[in-house]
Design a protein around this motif. Structure first.
Motif, PDB file in Angstrom:
ATOM      1  N   ALA A  92     -62.938  70.682 148.987  1.00 36.26           N
ATOM      2  CA  ALA A  92     -62.698  69.967 147.730  1.00 36.26           C
ATOM      3  C   ALA A  92     -63.683  68.822 147.583  1.00 36.26           C
ATOM      4  O   ALA A  92     -64.287  68.632 146.509  1.00 36.26           O
ATOM      5  CB  ALA A  92     -61.255  69.454 147.678  1.00 36.26           C
ATOM      6  N   PHE A  93     -63.865  68.042 148.631  1.00 35.12           N
ATOM      7  CA  PHE A  93     -64.794  66.907 148.635  1.00 35.12           C
ATOM      8  C   PHE A  93     -66.218  67.377 148.310  1.00 35.12           C
ATOM      9  O   PHE A  93     -66.895  66.798 147.459  1.00 35.12           O
ATOM     10  CB  PHE A  93     -64.743  66.230 150.005  1.00 35.12           C
TER      11      PHE A  93
ATOM     12  N   THR B 181     -75.736  62.791 143.849  1.00 37.19           N
ATOM     13  CA  THR B 181     -74.311  62.670 143.520  1.00 37.19           C
ATOM     14  C   THR B 181     -73.446  62.736 144.776  1.00 37.19           C
ATOM     15  O   THR B 181     -72.236  62.887 144.681  1.00 37.19           O
ATOM     16  CB  THR B 181     -73.883  63.785 142.537  1.00 37.19           C
ATOM     17  N   ASP B 182     -74.073  62.611 145.933  1.00 37.68           N
ATOM     18  CA  ASP B 182     -73.328  62.770 147.187  1.00 37.68           C
ATOM     19  C   ASP B 182     -73.739  61.764 148.263  1.00 37.68           C
ATOM     20  O   ASP B 182     -73.555  62.017 149.445  1.00 37.68           O
ATOM     21  CB  ASP B 182     -73.504  64.198 147.710  1.00 37.68           C
TER      22      ASP B 182
ATOM     23  N   GLY C 260     -63.755  64.066 152.677  1.00 46.25           N
ATOM     24  CA  GLY C 260     -62.464  64.735 152.698  1.00 46.25           C
ATOM     25  C   GLY C 260     -61.311  63.924 152.152  1.00 46.25           C
ATOM     26  O   GLY C 260     -60.177  64.389 152.150  1.00 46.25           O
ATOM     27  N   LYS C 261     -61.586  62.683 151.667  1.00 53.29           N
ATOM     28  CA  LYS C 261     -60.484  61.826 151.228  1.00 53.29           C
ATOM     29  C   LYS C 261     -60.660  61.187 149.853  1.00 53.29           C
ATOM     30  O   LYS C 261     -59.724  61.164 149.059  1.00 53.29           O
ATOM     31  CB  LYS C 261     -60.247  60.714 152.246  1.00 53.29           C
ATOM     32  N   LYS C 262     -61.854  60.650 149.576  1.00 51.85           N
ATOM     33  CA  LYS C 262     -61.968  59.876 148.341  1.00 51.85           C
ATOM     34  C   LYS C 262     -63.413  59.793 147.862  1.00 51.85           C
ATOM     35  O   LYS C 262     -64.341  59.671 148.651  1.00 51.85           O
ATOM     36  CB  LYS C 262     -61.432  58.462 148.569  1.00 51.85           C
ATOM     37  N   VAL C 263     -63.568  59.837 146.529  1.00 50.92           N
ATOM     38  CA  VAL C 263     -64.849  59.631 145.861  1.00 50.92           C
ATOM     39  C   VAL C 263     -64.584  58.682 144.694  1.00 50.92           C
ATOM     40  O   VAL C 263     -63.629  58.879 143.938  1.00 50.92           O
ATOM     41  CB  VAL C 263     -65.428  60.965 145.317  1.00 50.92           C
TER      42      VAL C 263
ATOM     43  N   ILE D 233     -58.191  62.776 147.539  1.00 50.94           N
ATOM     44  CA  ILE D 233     -57.954  64.093 148.136  1.00 50.94           C
ATOM     45  C   ILE D 233     -56.942  63.938 149.266  1.00 50.94           C
ATOM     46  O   ILE D 233     -57.127  63.121 150.163  1.00 50.94           O
ATOM     47  CB  ILE D 233     -59.269  64.663 148.702  1.00 50.94           C
ATOM     48  N   THR D 234     -55.863  64.715 149.195  1.00 52.81           N
ATOM     49  CA  THR D 234     -54.846  64.657 150.251  1.00 52.81           C
ATOM     50  C   THR D 234     -54.376  66.063 150.609  1.00 52.81           C
ATOM     51  O   THR D 234     -54.378  66.964 149.768  1.00 52.81           O
ATOM     52  CB  THR D 234     -53.620  63.811 149.831  1.00 52.81           C
TER      53      THR D 234
END
Length: 161
Positions: free
Chosen positions: A19-20, A38-39, A65-68, A95-96
């Motif tokens: 997802a990340f 963008t990363d 894997g958690k936040k953007v 993201i969780t």
């Protein structure tokens, strides 16, 4: 007062890392006409769509894997009077893990119902997140805005020189 910023949530079978990675592939789900990284933490990137919308973001948080989080530095819409509605707002992807699934909670902090662009913008974000980003994560292919034909032609002409 309760936060009224636009938000939506999707649930996928893929991992938080998948997802990340998809979220950071902005050209794969939002717009092929995006310039810049963008990363990468601290990177500035530019989004453009026809003569309707252009925007400059800075990546302020990038927790794998958690936040953007993207912070809006500059924004232009050709359909609103107040060009400052998005400036200094934040686009947040959280993201969780939810059992064997992954939840992506999207919030555009500062995009609120009293804004002139709210209806159009919330509708667009909703489609990009619940359809295009969802498809990129689950099927490997999103539905980003394509590069405008004139840009494609110019690039082709330049390549042929």
């Amino acid at each position: 007062m309760k936060n009224q910023s636009f938000n939506t949530t999707i649930l996928v079978d893929q991992t938080p890392k998948q997802a990340f990675d998809a979220i950071n592939n902005v050209r794969g789900w939002w717009s092929e006409e995006t310039k810049g990284d963008t990363d990468k933490p601290g990177a500035v990137f530019y989004y453009h769509y026809q003569d309707l919308h252009s925007c400059t973001f800075q990546i302020t948080e990038l927790e794998p894997g958690k936040k953007v989080v993207w912070h809006v530095l500059h924004n232009y819409f050709n359909f609103v009077n107040d060009q400052n509605e998005w400036i200094d707002t934040d686009v947040v992807f959280e993201i969780t893990s939810k059992g064997d699934k992954t939840e992506i909670h999207f919030t555009h902090l500062g995009l609120e119902p009293d804004h002139e662009c709210y209806d159009i913008c919330s509708n667009a974000w909703g489609t990009y997140i619940t359809k295009s980003l969802y498809d990129l994560i689950t099927k490997g292919k999103g539905e980003p805005n394509p590069i405008e034909e004139i840009v494609k032609k110019a690039r082709k002409m330049k390549a042929e020189l």
